[in-house]
Write a protein that holds these residues in place. Structure first.
Motif, mmCIF file in Angstrom:
data_model
loop_
_atom_site.group_PDB
_atom_site.id
_atom_site.type_symbol
_atom_site.label_atom_id
_atom_site.label_comp_id
_atom_site.label_asym_id
_atom_site.label_seq_id
_atom_site.Cartn_x
_atom_site.Cartn_y
_atom_site.Cartn_z
ATOM 1 N N VAL A 1 0.842 -1.203 0.000
ATOM 2 C CA VAL A 1 0.000 0.000 0.000
ATOM 3 C C VAL A 1 0.875 1.251 0.000
ATOM 4 O O VAL A 1 0.630 2.207 -0.750
ATOM 5 N N GLY A 2 1.925 1.267 0.824
ATOM 6 C CA GLY A 2 2.824 2.413 0.852
ATOM 7 C C GLY A 2 3.561 2.595 -0.459
ATOM 8 O O GLY A 2 3.686 3.725 -0.959
ATOM 9 N N LEU A 3 4.049 1.504 -1.035
ATOM 10 C CA LEU A 3 4.754 1.588 -2.314
ATOM 11 C C LEU A 3 3.826 2.038 -3.427
ATOM 12 O O LEU A 3 4.206 2.836 -4.298
ATOM 13 N N PHE A 4 2.598 1.548 -3.412
ATOM 14 C CA PHE A 4 1.602 1.989 -4.389
ATOM 15 C C PHE A 4 1.371 3.493 -4.296
ATOM 16 O O PHE A 4 1.290 4.192 -5.313
ATOM 17 N N ALA A 5 1.293 4.013 -3.077
ATOM 18 C CA ALA A 5 1.054 5.444 -2.888
ATOM 19 C C ALA A 5 2.191 6.285 -3.460
ATOM 20 O O ALA A 5 1.960 7.287 -4.155
ATOM 21 N N VAL A 6 3.435 5.883 -3.195
ATOM 22 C CA VAL A 6 4.560 6.696 -3.673
ATOM 23 C C VAL A 6 4.741 6.561 -5.183
ATOM 24 O O VAL A 6 5.076 7.538 -5.865
ATOM 25 N N VAL A 7 4.514 5.369 -5.733
ATOM 26 C CA VAL A 7 4.607 5.201 -7.187
ATOM 27 C C VAL A 7 3.517 5.995 -7.883
ATOM 28 O O VAL A 7 3.745 6.639 -8.921
ATOM 29 N N LEU A 8 2.309 5.966 -7.324
ATOM 30 C CA LEU A 8 1.209 6.725 -7.912
ATOM 31 C C LEU A 8 1.506 8.220 -7.890
ATOM 32 O O LEU A 8 1.227 8.934 -8.868
ATOM 33 N N SER A 9 2.082 8.715 -6.796
ATOM 34 C CA SER A 9 2.411 10.139 -6.732
ATOM 35 C C SER A 9 3.466 10.505 -7.764
ATOM 36 O O SER A 9 3.398 11.564 -8.394
ATOM 37 N N ASP A 10 4.450 9.612 -7.967
ATOM 38 C CA ASP A 10 5.462 9.867 -9.005
ATOM 39 C C ASP A 10 4.835 9.868 -10.389
ATOM 40 O O ASP A 10 5.163 10.709 -11.242
ATOM 41 N N ALA A 11 3.958 8.902 -10.630
ATOM 42 C CA ALA A 11 3.341 8.790 -11.957
ATOM 43 C C ALA A 11 2.465 10.002 -12.268
ATOM 44 O O ALA A 11 2.448 10.499 -13.402
ATOM 45 N N LEU A 12 1.730 10.493 -11.291
ATOM 46 C CA LEU A 12 0.863 11.651 -11.520
ATOM 47 C C LEU A 12 1.665 12.936 -11.713
ATOM 48 O O LEU A 12 1.263 13.817 -12.484
ATOM 49 N N ARG A 13 2.798 13.041 -11.041
ATOM 50 C CA ARG A 13 3.579 14.276 -11.130
ATOM 51 C C ARG A 13 4.520 14.300 -12.323
ATOM 52 O O ARG A 13 4.843 15.362 -12.829
ATOM 53 N N ARG A 14 4.941 13.114 -12.765
ATOM 54 C CA ARG A 14 5.999 13.081 -13.785
ATOM 55 C C ARG A 14 5.631 12.210 -14.970
ATOM 56 O O ARG A 14 6.466 11.509 -15.525
ATOM 57 N N ALA A 15 4.386 12.273 -15.375
ATOM 58 C CA ALA A 15 3.969 11.535 -16.572
ATOM 59 C C ALA A 15 4.689 12.102 -17.798
ATOM 60 O O ALA A 15 4.816 13.320 -17.944
ATOM 61 N N PRO A 16 5.221 11.255 -18.675
ATOM 62 C CA PRO A 16 5.955 11.760 -19.852
ATOM 63 C C PRO A 16 5.048 12.571 -20.772
ATOM 64 O O PRO A 16 3.853 12.286 -20.924
ATOM 65 N N ALA A 17 5.607 13.610 -21.378
ATOM 66 C CA ALA A 17 4.859 14.484 -22.279
ATOM 67 C C ALA A 17 5.447 14.404 -23.682
ATOM 68 O O ALA A 17 6.647 14.204 -23.856
ATOM 69 N N ASP A 18 4.590 14.569 -24.665
ATOM 70 C CA ASP A 18 5.001 14.543 -26.076
ATOM 71 C C ASP A 18 4.993 15.973 -26.603
ATOM 72 O O ASP A 18 3.932 16.605 -26.695
ATOM 73 N N ALA A 19 6.171 16.488 -26.952
ATOM 74 C CA ALA A 19 6.275 17.874 -27.424
ATOM 75 C C ALA A 19 5.523 18.091 -28.732
ATOM 76 O O ALA A 19 4.944 19.164 -28.962
ATOM 77 N N GLN A 20 5.485 17.102 -29.596
ATOM 78 C CA GLN A 20 4.798 17.244 -30.879
ATOM 79 C C GLN A 20 3.296 17.383 -30.692
ATOM 80 O O GLN A 20 2.636 18.171 -31.374
ATOM 81 N N VAL A 21 2.734 16.622 -29.726
ATOM 82 C CA VAL A 21 1.304 16.748 -29.434
ATOM 83 C C VAL A 21 0.999 18.154 -28.926
ATOM 84 O O VAL A 21 -0.035 18.746 -29.258
ATOM 85 N N ARG A 22 1.914 18.705 -28.137
ATOM 86 C CA ARG A 22 1.713 20.056 -27.604
ATOM 87 C C ARG A 22 1.589 21.075 -28.727
ATOM 88 O O ARG A 22 0.785 22.026 -28.647
ATOM 89 N N LEU A 23 2.334 20.908 -29.783
ATOM 90 C CA LEU A 23 2.296 21.860 -30.890
ATOM 91 C C LEU A 23 1.011 21.765 -31.703
ATOM 92 O O LEU A 23 0.611 22.721 -32.368
ATOM 93 N N LEU A 24 0.353 20.614 -31.661
ATOM 94 C CA LEU A 24 -0.838 20.399 -32.486
ATOM 95 C C LEU A 24 -2.126 20.786 -31.771
ATOM 96 O O LEU A 24 -3.199 20.720 -32.371
ATOM 97 N N MET A 25 -2.052 21.163 -30.487
ATOM 98 C CA MET A 25 -3.255 21.449 -29.714
ATOM 99 C C MET A 25 -3.223 22.863 -29.153
ATOM 100 O O MET A 25 -2.154 23.447 -28.971
ATOM 101 N N SER A 26 -4.433 23.344 -28.901
ATOM 102 C CA SER A 26 -4.527 24.616 -28.186
ATOM 103 C C SER A 26 -4.133 24.384 -26.729
ATOM 104 O O SER A 26 -4.101 23.249 -26.250
ATOM 105 N N ARG A 27 -3.840 25.486 -26.015
ATOM 106 C CA ARG A 27 -3.415 25.343 -24.637
ATOM 107 C C ARG A 27 -4.496 24.676 -23.788
ATOM 108 O O ARG A 27 -4.212 23.817 -22.953
#
Length: 582
Positions: free
Chosen positions: A203-229
């Motif tokens: 349960v503790g490991l799940f909590a810390v992994v989930l917090s990492d995943a929510l804060r540091r989800a990978p982003a695609d720069a190309q998708v950012r250019l194709l969408m409005s803010r």
């Protein structure tokens, strides 16, 4: 073949292949195994729980009905499964089972594995080889870690998989490699098969992994250019949720599957999916007597008293955690998510103990509170990896000295408590003071019973509950003549001893937990008063061996009149059953 570890040097090149981790592991294993053999085989100072784990493996191979299910469905089966190969040598080397040396071997391997894993992690964090060896040896020689690495208990096996899971999670924090998360999840599942505390740590490991995943989800720069803010913000929220869900699934799937399979096996074989939780042999049954002890009755349902009770036992293991917090304060990283994550992981298993103690369902032994110690050392590898390029070499060495010193200080205080304080560390105190160890005295009585059976009743069929008589079973030369709990016909043989050719029944005094012995549950007054259908063969302190008499006309008449039911304590559920062949 030996797998070499490639280690990066500070100048970016790669060190030549290194053997130090394997050498360190061999040294730790040898020290633990030699000490364990001395403690168990020479001094005879055996931990009862360690011996029972070996006994569970013994039943699988050498009982009347050898089968894997004989390993039991109350306590997690992994330690006993690991012990199966060495226990198989029992015919040629009996002490491997009777002196629990199989358990000593397995926990020594687990301790060596912890040393190897931590040493390798520190080397990858670019800590010098000498400094890494010093830190790891300080942990391995910590009195508590060293004792439990040699005594065959399940704690060190669980700690091994806990450290492996945590190290892989910390590596995933750096490189986001899915393989690391998979290994962390698999190690967590193995930890569950060793001890139930894995649920709290999961349960503790799940909590810390989930917090990492929510804060540091990978982003695609190309998708950012194709969408409005605005669209991109909505997309990022959804992306974070999906990434967090996928990450949690990868981490928890092996452990959740293991838990489901354990309940399925309990349901299929024991006809109760929660048999491990509330059977007569479960932790809930064993702790049901705690309310009669003033020490536990005083803290039950009193949160503050429970916290004080826990702090008296856990503070010595929190010293390295405190050193970590001081280090993060000096480095300006105290008020960060990682600090909260460290505290969540360190408090995960103690939190479970808090709930159990609050409801009177735990003995609160010292070994339930040592987990913050290996967690802190494992987390230290992450701190060193984060500062690998930022701190000068002398400051890094000074930091290593501080961590080693915190482990040594923890070890000194822990050793003093184990040696002098029977209230805080009753198990460890008893192990270090054999003359005051009541468990050892009980085990010696069981060995006397086994010796009597070997000499006077070598081919007799003796019925006993392995829950309480496991040391008798391990010392009997012909265990296939015994009727024990894991045998397919045990329940019927206990109820109808004549029809199953049972010649003797071994009964313990129904005190100190032995009231849960199957014989005492079916015949609650047999030990104290006997019965017309048995005759006392011999008494062994708190044990009595009864000979089962052949049924005759008079006893049949007494059965029909209900004499056994009312005078001799026959269990009410059996009043309508026949006690002789038709």
């Amino acid at each position: 073949m030996t797998q070499w570890v490639e280690l990066p040097m500070e100048n970016g090149s790669v060190r030549r292949k290194d053997r130090s981790g394997w050498v360190l592991a061999v040294i730790v294993f040898a020290a633990e195994f030699i000490f364990g053999c001395y403690l168990y085989a020479v001094k005879g100072d055996i931990q009862e729980d360690a011996l029972s784990r070996v006994a569970n493996a013994f039943y699988v191979l050498f009982s009347r009905n050898p089968h894997l299910g004989a390993i039991g469905f109350v306590w997690n089966p992994l330690p006993s499964m690991f012990e199966l190969p060495p226990v198989a040598l029992w015919r040629w080397f009996p002490p491997v089972a009777s002196d629990a040396l199989a358990g000593v071997f397995i926990t020594s391997v687990a301790s060596a594995a912890i040393a190897f894993a931590l040493h390798r992690a520190l080397l990858w964090a670019e800590v010098s080889k000498t400094t890494s060896i010093v830190v790891v040896l300080c942990l391995a020689l910590h009195p508590f870690m060293f004792l439990y690495g040699a005594n065959g208990m399940s704690e060190m096996i669980f700690a091994c998989f806990l450290v492996i899971s945590l190290l892989n999670y910390l590596s995933w924090k750096d490189d986001r490699a899915v393989s690391r998360l998979v290994m962390a999840g698999c190690a967590l599942a193995m930890a569950f098969w060793a001890r139930y505390e894995a649920v709290a740590f999961g349960v503790g490991l799940f909590a810390v992994v989930l917090s990492d995943a929510l804060r540091r989800a990978p982003a695609d720069a190309q998708v950012r250019l194709l969408m409005s803010r605005r669209d991109y913000r909505r997309f990022r929220r959804q992306e974070r949720l999906w990434y967090a869900a996928a990450t949690a699934l990868v981490l928890l799937l092996p452990a959740v599957y293991s838990g489901i399979m354990w309940m399925v096996l309990n349901a299929e074989i024991m006809h109760d999916p929660l048999y491990f939780l509330h059977s007569a042999y479960s932790n809930l049954s064993l702790t049901s007597m705690l309310s009669s002890a003033s020490k536990y009755r005083a803290i039950e349902h009193h949160p503050v008293r429970v916290l004080l009770f826990m702090w008296e036992r856990i503070w010595v293991f929190m010293i390295p955690v405190g050193m970590l917090l001081v280090y993060r304060l000096i480095r300006g990283r105290l008020v960060r998510w990682e600090t909260l994550q460290l505290l969540v992981l360190a408090a995960s298993i103690p939190s479970l103990q808090f709930l159990l103690l609050l409801h009177g369902a735990s003995y609160g032994w010292l070994r339930f509170f040592f987990y913050p110690l290996p967690i802190a050392v494992a987390w230290w590898t992450y701190e060193m990896r984060s500062d690998a390029r930022q701190l000068e070499r002398r400051w890094r060495e000074l930091a290593q000295v501080a961590m080693a010193a915190s482990i040594v200080i923890s070890g000194v205080f822990t050793g003093i408590i184990m040696e002098r304080n029977a209230n805080v560390a009753p198990e460890e105190y008893s192990l270090l003071h054999m003359d005051k160890n009541e468990v050892i005295q009980q085990l010696r009585i069981q060995q006397q019973i086994a010796q009597y059976i070997n000499q006077d009743l070598p081919r007799a069929t003796v019925l006993m509950d392995s829950y309480s008589a496991f040391d008798v079973i391990l010392h009997v030369r012909q265990p296939r003549h015994l009727v024990i709990t894991s045998d397919y016909d045990f329940a019927n043989a206990l109820r109808y001893p004549w029809t199953h050719h049972v010649q003797y029944i071994l009964v313990p005094d129904p005190v100190n937990g032995y009231q849960f012995d199957a014989v005492n549950r079916i015949y609650p007054t047999l030990y104290a008063h006997g019965a017309p259908w048995v005759r006392l063969e011999k008494s062994f302190g708190t044990w009595r061996l009864y000979r089962v008499l052949e049924p005759f006309a008079e006893s049949r008449a007494l059965v029909r009149q209900g004499f056994f039911e009312h005078k001799e304590g026959l269990h009410p559920n059996l009043r309508e059953r026949k006690w002789y062949p038709p």
